[in-house]
Scaffold this active site. Structure first.
Site, PDB file in Angstrom:
ATOM      1  N   TYR A 124      31.985  41.791  42.894  1.00 20.54           N
ATOM      2  CA  TYR A 124      32.285  42.787  44.378  1.00 20.54           C
ATOM      3  C   TYR A 124      31.715  42.258  45.464  1.00 20.54           C
ATOM      4  CZ  TYR A 124      36.482  43.869  40.790  1.00 20.54           C
ATOM      5  OH  TYR A 124      37.329  43.920  40.511  1.00 20.54           O
ATOM      6  N   ARG A 170      43.530  49.675  44.564  1.00 16.77           N
ATOM      7  CA  ARG A 170      42.385  49.277  45.983  1.00 16.77           C
ATOM      8  C   ARG A 170      43.556  49.895  46.540  1.00 16.77           C
ATOM      9  NH1 ARG A 170      41.966  43.372  47.486  1.00 16.77           N
ATOM     10  NH2 ARG A 170      43.196  42.424  47.773  1.00 16.77           N
ATOM     11  N   ASN A 211      48.793  56.597  47.064  1.00 16.93           N
ATOM     12  CA  ASN A 211      48.250  56.077  45.212  1.00 16.93           C
ATOM     13  C   ASN A 211      48.027  57.759  44.664  1.00 16.93           C
ATOM     14  OD1 ASN A 211      48.869  53.659  46.088  1.00 16.93           O
ATOM     15  ND2 ASN A 211      46.164  53.135  46.764  1.00 16.93           N
TER      16      ASN A 211
END
Length: 268
Positions: free
Chosen positions: A42, A224, A234
């Site tokens: 990443y 994400r 979320n």
């Protein structure tokens, strides 16, 4: 029982703006997240680590997971150890709570990679060992190599890709099945049972999709997100309890779509 791990974490993969993960992680920790997921490839571990260090949350209260990847060139256990230590250096920590093998592809060799993981575990650099994007045969091979149980298996999972076989393996061997892309990159908002449940609970479709995953035994998720509103939305899935009929309706979705599907993936 599986290891102790917050079932809802923050995923940090991004195609761009790796530096922006600093703000996302700091915000998530402020909202209440205690599980942060990143990876060597990443290219944002330094920002993730800095955000944890600069937050008001103690390092020992954060479940930090990262991944190393071994599909480019043949690697010795010493090379794998270097990769692990590189992750720790970039994260600014002397251990990670969970270290995943990112893909069992290319020149991945279970003995070399997992042997080095086992040594890192024995030396206190890694609390728990996980795998990612494995097939059942890779899981069995990993169990043969490791002296400790697999703690988690991370793979794509959402209502359009429920992954029954891999979830069954997680239940049988008592580890976490960790969902990445758990809201199918937003596609869950187009599924009627998800939308109907969202309307019934005054929730977002994304909360419903996450709550559906969290209703499953031995399942966790690492969606994400960036902005505070998205991150907090979320996180609200933790408090959303779907009815049995709502869960069954989402279970009954017949459409299937895999979103993360490189040609070199082990299932291709």
């Amino acid at each position: 029982m599986p290891i102790e791990m917050p079932r809802l974490g923050l995923g940090t993969y991004t195609d761009d703006d790796q530096e922006g993960r600093y703000d996302a992680v700091k915000t998530a920790l402020d909202v209440g997240y205690r599980h942060i997921d990143t990876a060597q490839v990443y290219e944002n571990e330094e920002y993730v680590g800095a955000a944890i260090a600069d937050s008001d949350v103690a390092r020992e209260d954060v479940f930090l997971a990262t991944k190393t990847v071994h599909h480019d060139v043949p690697e010795s256990p010493e090379d794998v150890r270097d990769a692990i230590e590189g992750c720790l250096e970039r994260l600014g920590t002397n251990y990670v709570d969970l270290l995943y093998v990112h893909w069992p592809t290319g020149v991945y060799d279970a003995e070399a990679v997992l042997g080095a993981y086992q040594d890192a575990h024995d030396d206190g650099l890694v609390e728990h060992i996980g795998v990612s994007n494995f097939l059942p045969e890779h899981l069995e091979e990993a169990r043969d190599v490791l002296d400790v149980p697999i703690a988690a298996h991370q793979f794509e999972m959402h209502p359009l890709l429920p992954q029954e076989e891999l979830r069954a393996d997680a239940r049988e061997h008592d580890y976490w099945a960790v969902a990445y892309s758990p809201v199918a990159q937003g596609r869950v908002a187009d599924l009627d049972p998800v939308v109907e449940a969202a309307d019934a609970h005054d929730a977002s479709p994304y909360q419903v999709a996450l709550a559906w995953l969290l209703s499953k035994e031995n399942v966790a998720a690492v969606p994400r997100a960036t902005g505070r509103a998205h991150i907090a939305d979320n996180y609200g899935a933790r408090d959303l309890e779907l009815t049995a009929s709502e869960v069954a309706a989402i279970d009954a979705v017949e459409d299937r779509e895999r979103l993360i599907d490189p040609e070199w993936a082990p299932w291709n």
